[in-house]
Write an enzyme that holds these catalytic residues in place. Structure first.
Site, mmCIF file in Angstrom:
data_model
loop_
_atom_site.group_PDB
_atom_site.id
_atom_site.type_symbol
_atom_site.label_atom_id
_atom_site.label_comp_id
_atom_site.label_asym_id
_atom_site.label_seq_id
_atom_site.Cartn_x
_atom_site.Cartn_y
_atom_site.Cartn_z
ATOM 1 C CE LYS A 173 -4.552 0.488 0.379
ATOM 2 N NZ LYS A 173 -5.519 -0.560 0.042
HETATM 3 N N1 GLU Z 1 -7.171 0.032 -3.066
HETATM 4 C C1 GLU Z 1 -7.918 -1.134 -3.397
HETATM 5 C C2 GLU Z 1 -7.951 -2.100 -2.231
HETATM 6 O O1 GLU Z 1 -7.806 -1.708 -1.096
HETATM 7 C C3 GLU Z 1 -7.506 -1.767 -4.716
HETATM 8 C C4 GLU Z 1 -6.100 -2.258 -4.781
HETATM 9 C C5 GLU Z 1 -5.670 -2.710 -6.166
HETATM 10 O O2 GLU Z 1 -6.491 -2.723 -7.065
HETATM 11 O O3 GLU Z 1 -4.500 -3.019 -6.300
HETATM 12 O O4 GLU Z 1 -8.184 -3.275 -2.381
#
Ligand code: GLU
Length: 424
Positions: A113
């Site tokens: 993240k």
């Molecule tokens: N931010 C989204 C999540 O928390 C999507 C992450 C992604 O598509 O890589 O799952």
């Protein structure tokens, strides 16, 4: 007995919460000591300073992070958050949840993240572009299509992903669409990616209502958060016949017992930017929204909104965690003990987003593009399989649904680490 020797680098309420979830799951599957801490802690992180020239000629330095929690099962995957309250510990917790989520639904990814401490609403469009490009520039050696693949999260969107992809591509000297997912369609984005998370949440909600023999056209739904995920969930559920009785954003919410007109709310938002003062119902606070009597409650904003204070007061039949980490450990125990709420845990509930991100990455790598119908059909197939696996695990061991989902996700990561061995 092994014991990790680690600093307080990530220490925060939300990181401790993710660690407690992990510890409980690791205990439940008797994860051996030799593999436990390796599976639990983030692999690495990068913190960067991001100077941005402002429109008035001044320069503001923002701080950004990327935490790669696990790379044992593939390139790490996860969104980038732009929010004024981002902390390194929060990003680490979110990276950890990405690991379990990708593993649970069977994607060949680890978890990561990113985040920047910024209120994106306070930036002009060109300042936002400079910040996004600078973030990618600083991360260029830390990510890539086979290393770590970002995507949108709270406060970021398709346009930002496009700028980031362009910055990376300029650096490597050729178009590299697979470095980022959630891009505009014109830049190799996938059909269905924008609505994927909300469509997945709605699909699972309908499945669980079906299990409860509760007809969707009699269901009432309250949704906290009206960004990409909350609004797409609202659209999908109202299109299926559910009545959306409340929606909210960080400025407050709107309640309407007769049903919110979701399209009108979106049209208002397009020019007003926030829901405040929208006349589609009576005003309601975010706190009261969570305690509304409804069939389905959907937290679709930030972490830790369902706490020991309101967990006893929830009046929903299904709690669908569209946000990551909306329920604290204590609230989770209270909900479990109540036994009257079907909880769809975040790692399952919101996995539609990263599933379609995976499809986007595959399409980019193979230069072969799919129709929206193909995308949605494959998405629902993966969600069905994951739901069945979670519910089978729940039944087999008498776990809560969260524990069932986490144990499956964690076990697969731990197995991969054990099989790969420890480099001497
Ligand atoms: N931010 C989204 C999540 O928390 C999507 C992450 C992604 O598509 O890589 O799952």
């Amino acid at each position: 007995m092994s014991k990790a020797i680690v600093s307080t680098l990530y220490d925060s309420d939300v990181f401790r919460m993710a660690c407690r979830q992990f510890d409980k799951a690791a205990d439940a599957i008797s994860l051996p000591d030799a593999i436990r801490d390796r599976t639990k802690y983030p692999r690495r992180c990068l913190a960067v300073s991001l100077p941005v020239k402002r429109q008035d000629g001044s320069v503001t330095v923002f701080e950004g992070y990327r935490v790669q929690h696990n790379l044992s099962t593939g390139p790490s995957k996860g969104g980038i958050r732009f929010h004024q309250h981002v902390t390194l510990g929060e990003v680490a917790a979110l990276a950890m949840w990405m690991s379990w989520k990708c593993s649970l639904v069977g994607l060949p990814y680890g978890g990561a993240k990113g985040g920047v401490i910024v209120d994106p609403n306070q930036l002009s469009l060109s300042e936002l572009e400079h910040l996004s490009r600078r973030y990618m520039q600083e991360m260029v050696n830390f990510l890539g299509p086979h290393t770590d693949v970002p995507a949108p999260d709270v406060g970021t969107n398709e346009r930002i992903m496009g700028w980031m992809m362009d910055t990376y591509s300029n650096h490597v000297g050729h178009l590299a669409p697979a470095v980022v997912t959630g891009k505009p369609i014109a830049l190799g984005g996938s059909q269905g990616r924008r609505e994927a998370t909300g469509a997945g949440v709605a699909y699972l909600v309908k499945k669980y209502l079906g299990d409860l023999k509760a007809p969707i056209n009699k269901a009432t739904v309250a949704i906290q958060g009206f960004g990409n995920v909350g609004s797409e969930t609202a659209l999908a559920l109202s299109a299926s016949g559910a009545k959306i009785v409340a929606i909210s954003d960080y400025t407050g919410g709107v309640f309407n017992a007769k049903g919110i007109d979701v399209k009108k709310a979106l049209a208002y938002l397009a020019y007003a930017k926030v829901l405040k003062d929208w006349d589609g119902g009576e005003p309601i606070t975010n706190e009261k929204l969570l305690e509304l009597k409804c069939t389905v409650l959907i937290p679709a904003a930030l972490e830790r909104v369902i706490t020991e204070k309101n967990a006893k007061k929830l009046q929903c039949r299904v709690l669908a965690e569209a946000a990551n980490g909306p329920t604290t450990n204590t609230a989770d125990r209270i909900i479990d003990a109540r036994g009257d709420i079907e909880l769809i845990p975040d790692v399952l509930c919101n996995s539609g987003g990263v599933i379609v991100s995976y499809f986007e990455w595959l399409q980019n790598l193979s230069n072969f593009y799919w129709s929206r119908d193909e995308v949605m059909e494959k998405l629902y197939g993966i969600l069905d399989k994951a739901k069945d696996a979670v519910d089978a695990q729940k039944r087999k061991f008498g776990f809560s649904r969260r524990l069932a989902a986490l144990t499956l996700g964690i076990q697969r990561v731990a197995d991969a680490k054990a099989a790969r061995g420890l480099f001497p």
